[in-house]
Design an enzyme around this catalytic site. Structure first.
Site, PDB file in Angstrom:
ATOM      1  N   HIS A 559       0.809  -1.216   0.000  1.00 52.21           N
ATOM      2  CA  HIS A 559       0.000   0.000   0.000  1.00 52.21           C
ATOM      3  C   HIS A 559       0.847   1.273   0.000  1.00 52.21           C
ATOM      4  CE1 HIS A 559      -3.131  -2.664   2.275  1.00 52.21           C
ATOM      5  NE2 HIS A 559      -3.167  -2.871   0.974  1.00 52.21           N
ATOM      6  N   HIS A 602      -7.244  -0.509   2.689  1.00 55.04           N
ATOM      7  CA  HIS A 602      -6.496  -0.963   1.522  1.00 55.04           C
ATOM      8  C   HIS A 602      -6.719   0.073   0.433  1.00 55.04           C
ATOM      9  CE1 HIS A 602      -5.715  -5.305   2.844  1.00 55.04           C
ATOM     10  NE2 HIS A 602      -6.223  -4.663   3.885  1.00 55.04           N
TER      11      HIS A 602
END
EC number: 1.1.99.29
Length: 671
Positions: A559, A602
């Site tokens: 990420h 996310h």
């Protein structure tokens, strides 16, 4: 009769030209270099999560021509099968950029592997399919750090929430899935007509029934509406899965494959953008073209840009391309042999990433990995292959450290900020970048760390045969890094330095997250299916033990964000609140690199929301109106404006089809 037919032919030909004057670009128009137009209104660099979403929304206006340039090709069939992202990953293949970081001194001197999707759909085609949204406090903190700019309200939770819903079509879980995992949701928090399908797997491994009750047993409440702006607590995440056939729903399948015939969109595959071409005759930089090439040493081609060049390369490639184009830190560009067009020191800085590690145990019950390994008929069924890990929990600072611990850490973090800004910062000594470091640091410390926003994510992993893994991942690292080019070639990977664990608070947060992961696995009812600990092992007990182990084992949660941060320019910002690169008149960035802070989420869902907001901003910028009358200009002409929804465009195409049918009938009658 013949003259009437000829009149009808002329009428229909003229009408068709007015309806679709863009040289009849067809849906999913993957083209070769020799079929490209000389110019496009919008050239989108990167056909990934954001790039394809934005291309779809912009090409809904038939008066725009849009080109997407993607370095990869179309992915293998396996990307459509959700579970295969775990069992037959395309990591370390031609579909993965396969980046790695520079050695990390505070992470045992290791180089960390950073996979990123190199195919149409980008990382949305290879990731774990989690559609977890940010907490509203995080989005409003994003607004606060840019509040000095005009129209900063565009980046508040209320506006962003609508964009998130616009991107998806939500389907509730099946009765069996609800019964097994005890899933809760709120349909009002979801979209009903967006391109990306959002639902839950069609099958849940039996041990998932233990997840939520166990979290409650250790003091982590379940969250029945994790998509409505508060992600704290435990839940099962919505996944990007199409429940009609249990396949992955990603930017290609959702935003591109569904486009109607006649879309004014070209997609060029397997070509790497080498730089943006600029003209500075009018003062600031204006993008006039985009260069690209299929391979090192191959012929470099270019297309002209009529309206905008839009970078959607992600947190690694977008700053890389800007720097290759002469926009970035002066010292970096000069060292790489790139002519400096604009000294913009923030390009590539403020890099943030989630760091993850897991505590693994022997399993007393079949996991998804065991079922897949069995090779049974059920293991090959669409329902089983729709299973992805989706048990999560976002735990706040109070849960990790206790109320007194939060107060002490917060005070220490704030007192340490000046020394960290000068001694570590983001790896840059530029005063503007250091001011941005302080802004981000203070926002995390004062507005997020002390709130109920998750500081650690706890995940339930059932993919390894014979094992149950409970993972922990830090969500708001105070360590910031940077990305920089070393040569003037787009085919040479940039250097990536996230500066893992360079701040003591990141180490402490990870340590406490891993302790909590061990505690969850040992609590009832999950402990009924959990056996002996495999890693790190019972010998890891003290804080020093944990710190040493995680420094040698922590890695990316995939990420990376913030390397072209939306901040004021005087704070090392790269884009303004309209996503436009400072110092340029027509270059925007639309991807995770613009988020000034990383989210407890996310990144896929917020990137889709970002792309939806970007499309609205761009349409508004060109004063959209429904097309009136005709436009017989060349496809490269950008004189006309207008906005048209996908539904309206389908109606136009349908009308064109009706006219062509009438013409065919006329030919049959008169000839």
């Amino acid at each position: 009769m013949r003259s009437f037919a000829l009149f009808l032919l002329g009428f229909i030909a003229t009408t068709s030209a007015r309806i679709n004057y863009h040289r009849h670009i067809v849906s999913r128009a993957y083209v070769e270099q020799n079929a490209l137009f000389d110019a496009y209104d919008f050239v989108i660099v990167g056909g990934g999560t954001a790039g394809l979403a934005l291309a779809s929304r912009l090409s809904a206006n038939p008066n725009y021509t849009v080109l997407v340039i993607e370095a990869g090709g179309i992915g293998p069939d396996s990307v459509d099968i959700p579970a295969e992202t775990y069992f037959k990953s395309v990591f370390n293949s031609q579909y993965d950029w396969g980046y790695e970081t520079v050695p990390q001194p505070a992470a045992a001197g290791r180089k960390a592997y950073w996979p990123r999707g190199k195919l149409l759909g980008g990382s949305s085609a290879i990731n774990g399919m989690y559609l977890i949204r940010p907490h509203q406090i995080e989005v409003n903190t994003w607004h606060d750090v840019i509040s000095s700019q005009p129209d900063a309200h565009e980046w508040t939770w209320d506006n962003f929430f609508g964009a998130l819903k616009k991107s998806e079509t939500f389907t509730p879980p099946t009765d069996d899935t609800v019964k097994t995992a005890r899933i809760q949701w709120n349909a009002d928090s979801h979209g009903t007509s967006g391109p990306v399908h959002a639902t839950y797997p069609g099958y849940m491994v039996p041990s998932t029934q233990n997840w939520l009750p166990t979290l409650e047993a250790v003091g982590i409440p379940r969250n029945g509406d994790a998509d409505g702006g508060d992600t704290s607590g435990g839940f099962f995440a919505v996944s990007a899965i199409n429940p009609t056939n249990w396949t992955r729903s990603y930017s290609k399948s959702g935003y591109i494959d569904s486009l109607p015939p006649g879309s004014n969109l070209h997609i060029l595959l397997q070509n790497t953008v080498t730089r943006i071409l600029f003209d500075s005759s009018s003062g600031g930089l204006r993008a006039t073209g985009v260069e690209f090439s299929p391979a090192p040493g191959a012929t470099v081609q270019s297309v002209r840009v009529n309206k905008e060049a839009i970078l959607c390369g992600g947190s690694i490639n977008s700053p890389q391309i800007l720097q290759l184009s002469g926009v970035g830190p002066n010292d970096v560009l000069s060292a790489a042999g790139v002519d400096v067009r604009l000294d913009l020191p923030g390009v590539g800085t403020h890099l943030q990433d989630h760091i993850s590690a897991g505590v693994s145990f022997q399993s007393k019950q079949d996991t998804a990995g065991d079922i897949e390994k069995s090779g049974s008929d059920f293991s090959k069924s669409a329902e089983f292959l729709s299973f992805v890990n989706s048990g999560v929990a976002y735990v706040n600072s109070t849960t990790l450290f206790g109320a007194d611990g939060v107060t002490m850490m917060h005070q220490q973090m704030n007192s340490d900020m000046p020394s960290f800004a000068t001694s570590i910062g983001t790896g840059s000594n530029n005063s503007q970048v250091l001011e941005g470091f302080k802004t981000i640091y203070t926002a995390i410390s004062d507005k997020i760390f002390t709130s109920n926003v998750g500081q650690a994510e706890i995940l339930f992993n059932l993919n390894i045969p014979g094992q149950i893994v409970v993972q922990a991942a830090i969500q708001h690292p105070l360590s910031q890094g940077r990305i920089w080019i070393n040569t003037n070639s787009a085919f040479d990977a940039p250097s990536i330095d996230p500066q893992y664990f360079s701040h003591w608070a990141d180490v402490v947060t990870m340590r406490e997250g891993l302790k909590l992961a061990r505690k969850v696995a040992g609590a009832a009812p999950l402990n009924s299916v959990v056996g002996d600990e495999i890693a790190p092992g019972s010998q890891v007990v003290s804080d020093d033990d944990w710190d040493q182990w995680l420094r040698g084992n922590g890695g990316t949660e995939f990420h990376p964000t913030s390397s072209c941060a939306m901040l004021p320019r005087e704070q090392g910002g790269v884009v303004d609140n309209k996503l436009k690169v400072y110092g340029t008149s027509n270059v925007r960035i639309v991807d995770a690199s613009v988020f000034p802070i990383n989210f407890a989420a996310h990144t896929m869902a917020p990137v889709y929301g970002l792309a939806e907001r970007a499309a609205e901003i761009i349409h508004t910028n060109y004063n959209p109106e429904p097309p009136r009358g005709s436009n017989n200009s060349d496809p490269g002409d950008s004189s006309s404006n207008g906005d048209l929804s996908n539904d309206a465009y389908r109606n136009i195409i349908s009308s064109s089809t009706w006219l062509l049918g009438l013409f065919s009938l006329a030919l049959a009658v008169f000839f």
